[in-house]
Design a protein around this motif. Structure first.
Motif, PDB file in Angstrom:
ATOM      1  N   PRO A   1       0.795  -1.234   0.000  1.00 53.50           N
ATOM      2  CA  PRO A   1       0.000   0.000   0.000  1.00 53.50           C
ATOM      3  C   PRO A   1       0.824   1.279   0.000  1.00 53.50           C
ATOM      4  O   PRO A   1       0.280   2.358  -0.254  1.00 53.50           O
ATOM      5  CB  PRO A   1      -0.837  -0.115   1.280  1.00 53.50           C
ATOM      6  N   TYR A   2       2.109   1.182   0.297  1.00 54.17           N
ATOM      7  CA  TYR A   2       2.987   2.353   0.252  1.00 54.17           C
ATOM      8  C   TYR A   2       4.224   2.021  -0.578  1.00 54.17           C
ATOM      9  O   TYR A   2       4.738   0.904  -0.526  1.00 54.17           O
ATOM     10  CB  TYR A   2       3.441   2.777   1.654  1.00 54.17           C
ATOM     11  N   LYS A   3       4.705   3.033  -1.318  1.00 54.04           N
ATOM     12  CA  LYS A   3       5.945   2.894  -2.068  1.00 54.04           C
ATOM     13  C   LYS A   3       6.913   3.990  -1.626  1.00 54.04           C
ATOM     14  O   LYS A   3       6.543   5.171  -1.557  1.00 54.04           O
ATOM     15  CB  LYS A   3       5.687   3.003  -3.580  1.00 54.04           C
ATOM     16  N   LEU A   4       8.126   3.579  -1.335  1.00 60.32           N
ATOM     17  CA  LEU A   4       9.192   4.503  -0.960  1.00 60.32           C
ATOM     18  C   LEU A   4      10.136   4.646  -2.148  1.00 60.32           C
ATOM     19  O   LEU A   4      10.818   3.696  -2.527  1.00 60.32           O
ATOM     20  CB  LEU A   4       9.947   3.976   0.263  1.00 60.32           C
ATOM     21  N   ILE A   5      10.136   5.823  -2.759  1.00 64.08           N
ATOM     22  CA  ILE A   5      10.975   6.097  -3.925  1.00 64.08           C
ATOM     23  C   ILE A   5      12.217   6.838  -3.453  1.00 64.08           C
ATOM     24  O   ILE A   5      12.123   7.919  -2.866  1.00 64.08           O
ATOM     25  CB  ILE A   5      10.227   6.971  -4.961  1.00 64.08           C
ATOM     26  N   VAL A   6      13.387   6.255  -3.696  1.00 64.21           N
ATOM     27  CA  VAL A   6      14.632   6.838  -3.182  1.00 64.21           C
ATOM     28  C   VAL A   6      15.627   7.037  -4.321  1.00 64.21           C
ATOM     29  O   VAL A   6      15.873   6.131  -5.117  1.00 64.21           O
ATOM     30  CB  VAL A   6      15.250   5.923  -2.095  1.00 64.21           C
ATOM     31  N   ASP A   7      16.209   8.248  -4.393  1.00 60.95           N
ATOM     32  CA  ASP A   7      17.270   8.518  -5.359  1.00 60.95           C
ATOM     33  C   ASP A   7      18.502   7.696  -5.022  1.00 60.95           C
ATOM     34  O   ASP A   7      18.741   7.357  -3.852  1.00 60.95           O
ATOM     35  CB  ASP A   7      17.628  10.008  -5.361  1.00 60.95           C
ATOM     36  N   ASP A   8      19.337   7.445  -6.033  1.00 62.15           N
ATOM     37  CA  ASP A   8      20.476   6.558  -5.836  1.00 62.15           C
ATOM     38  C   ASP A   8      21.691   7.236  -5.217  1.00 62.15           C
ATOM     39  O   ASP A   8      22.783   6.657  -5.177  1.00 62.15           O
ATOM     40  CB  ASP A   8      20.866   5.889  -7.159  1.00 62.15           C
ATOM     41  N   ASP A   9      21.518   8.458  -4.720  1.00 63.18           N
ATOM     42  CA  ASP A   9      22.631   9.099  -4.007  1.00 63.18           C
ATOM     43  C   ASP A   9      22.227   9.493  -2.586  1.00 63.18           C
ATOM     44  O   ASP A   9      22.899  10.296  -1.940  1.00 63.18           O
ATOM     45  CB  ASP A   9      23.155  10.318  -4.774  1.00 63.18           C
ATOM     46  N   LEU A  10      21.115   8.903  -2.089  1.00 58.60           N
ATOM     47  CA  LEU A  10      20.631   9.217  -0.752  1.00 58.60           C
ATOM     48  C   LEU A  10      20.254   7.942  -0.003  1.00 58.60           C
ATOM     49  O   LEU A  10      19.645   7.032  -0.585  1.00 58.60           O
ATOM     50  CB  LEU A  10      19.404  10.133  -0.817  1.00 58.60           C
ATOM     51  N   MET A  11      20.574   7.896   1.286  1.00 64.28           N
ATOM     52  CA  MET A  11      20.192   6.777   2.139  1.00 64.28           C
ATOM     53  C   MET A  11      19.389   7.331   3.321  1.00 64.28           C
ATOM     54  O   MET A  11      19.963   7.921   4.246  1.00 64.28           O
ATOM     55  CB  MET A  11      21.424   6.043   2.651  1.00 64.28           C
ATOM     56  N   PRO A  12      18.067   7.156   3.308  1.00 66.92           N
ATOM     57  CA  PRO A  12      17.285   7.648   4.443  1.00 66.92           C
ATOM     58  C   PRO A  12      17.463   6.746   5.664  1.00 66.92           C
ATOM     59  O   PRO A  12      17.568   5.527   5.539  1.00 66.92           O
ATOM     60  CB  PRO A  12      15.849   7.571   3.926  1.00 66.92           C
ATOM     61  N   HIS A  13      17.509   7.336   6.836  1.00 67.25           N
ATOM     62  CA  HIS A  13      17.519   6.545   8.056  1.00 67.25           C
ATOM     63  C   HIS A  13      16.122   5.954   8.264  1.00 67.25           C
ATOM     64  O   HIS A  13      15.127   6.611   7.947  1.00 67.25           O
ATOM     65  CB  HIS A  13      17.889   7.435   9.251  1.00 67.25           C
ATOM     66  N   PRO A  14      16.019   4.736   8.763  1.00 65.12           N
ATOM     67  CA  PRO A  14      14.692   4.142   8.993  1.00 65.12           C
ATOM     68  C   PRO A  14      13.768   5.013   9.838  1.00 65.12           C
ATOM     69  O   PRO A  14      12.542   4.988   9.653  1.00 65.12           O
ATOM     70  CB  PRO A  14      15.019   2.826   9.694  1.00 65.12           C
ATOM     71  N   SER A  15      14.325   5.809  10.738  1.00 67.88           N
ATOM     72  CA  SER A  15      13.491   6.701  11.559  1.00 67.88           C
ATOM     73  C   SER A  15      12.810   7.763  10.710  1.00 67.88           C
ATOM     74  O   SER A  15      11.689   8.202  11.016  1.00 67.88           O
ATOM     75  CB  SER A  15      14.335   7.368  12.651  1.00 67.88           C
ATOM     76  N   LEU A  16      13.472   8.191   9.636  1.00 66.23           N
ATOM     77  CA  LEU A  16      12.868   9.150   8.713  1.00 66.23           C
ATOM     78  C   LEU A  16      11.708   8.502   7.970  1.00 66.23           C
ATOM     79  O   LEU A  16      10.638   9.111   7.818  1.00 66.23           O
ATOM     80  CB  LEU A  16      13.913   9.670   7.721  1.00 66.23           C
ATOM     81  N   VAL A  17      11.905   7.278   7.503  1.00 67.63           N
ATOM     82  CA  VAL A  17      10.829   6.569   6.802  1.00 67.63           C
ATOM     83  C   VAL A  17       9.624   6.396   7.726  1.00 67.63           C
ATOM     84  O   VAL A  17       8.468   6.588   7.318  1.00 67.63           O
ATOM     85  CB  VAL A  17      11.322   5.196   6.299  1.00 67.63           C
TER      86      VAL A  17
END
Length: 217
Positions: free
Chosen positions: A72-88
């Protein structure tokens, strides 16, 4: 986070993509969409789905591939960024149709892309979400599927297009950005923004698509 699928587009930063995918594979299902037919991406298994395209479908492909998966959710991430799980988690807890870590405002008063106001890694109301790190509800994306299919694969501005389509269908005046921990990965000078016409092309997309939104009025 099994109800979120991470989708990463690969072209020239395969080491970054591998890093992101292997970091997140224990947290959620992952899809790597490889747009570089000259350099096949390895099939990794272990919860990481890899799609090797036969041609470069550009950035709209990351949204199109969302329709292939049931989460039900999609997380789209650029290939030069790593989000911390807390941000997600923070993005998910907002429970809005779309939320990002980067956005732009000031569209109505600007005369060029460079005049727009940046909102990077801050809690803000924005005119559109800029790729980077974006969480979208699949149910919201489903509303604009026919429009995305009709538009096809433009050279620039996929994130702008999706933002304005959602604003139109959901009658939203603004979209949201949030702040959180983000790790910057090597850019290697291969980003689309190295093209001298990049920002002009993005501004042209804004000029076209802002007209379809009634800004919540």
């Amino acid at each position: 986070m099994d109800n979120i699928r991470l989708i990463i587009l690969n072209y020239k930063r395969s080491e970054n993509v591998l890093n992101i995918a292997t970091t997140y594979k224990t947290l959620m299902p992952v899809t790597v969409v490889n747009n570089n037919p000259n350099e096949p991406f390895p099939y990794l298994g272990n919860g990481i789905d890899v799609i090797n395209n036969e041609k470069n479908w550009l950035c709209m492909e990351r949204w199109v591939r969302c329709f292939d998966y049931e989460e039900p959710y999609k997380l789209i991430v650029d290939d030069d960024l790593m989000p911390h799980p807390s941000l997600v988690k923070k993005m998910y807890n907002k429970q809005v149709p779309i939320v990002g870590v980067y956005g732009k405002s000031g569209v109505e008063s600007a005369n060029s892309y460079q005049e727009l106001i940046d909102h990077w890694n801050e809690d803000a109301k924005v005119d559109f979400i800029v790729g980077a790190i974006t969480l979208i509800k699949q149910s919201a994306l489903d509303l604009v599927k026919k429009d995305i299919e009709k538009i096809g694969y433009p050279k620039r501005g996929d994130d702008i297009i999706v933002s304005y389509l959602l604003k139109k269908y959901l009658n939203l005046k603004y979209l949201d950005t949030v702040s959180g921990k983000v790790l910057n990965l090597p850019e290697d000078d291969v980003g689309l923004n190295t093209d001298t016409e990049h920002y002009n092309m993005r501004w042209n997309v804004i000029e076209r698509f802002k007209k379809i939104s009634n800004y919540g009025n």
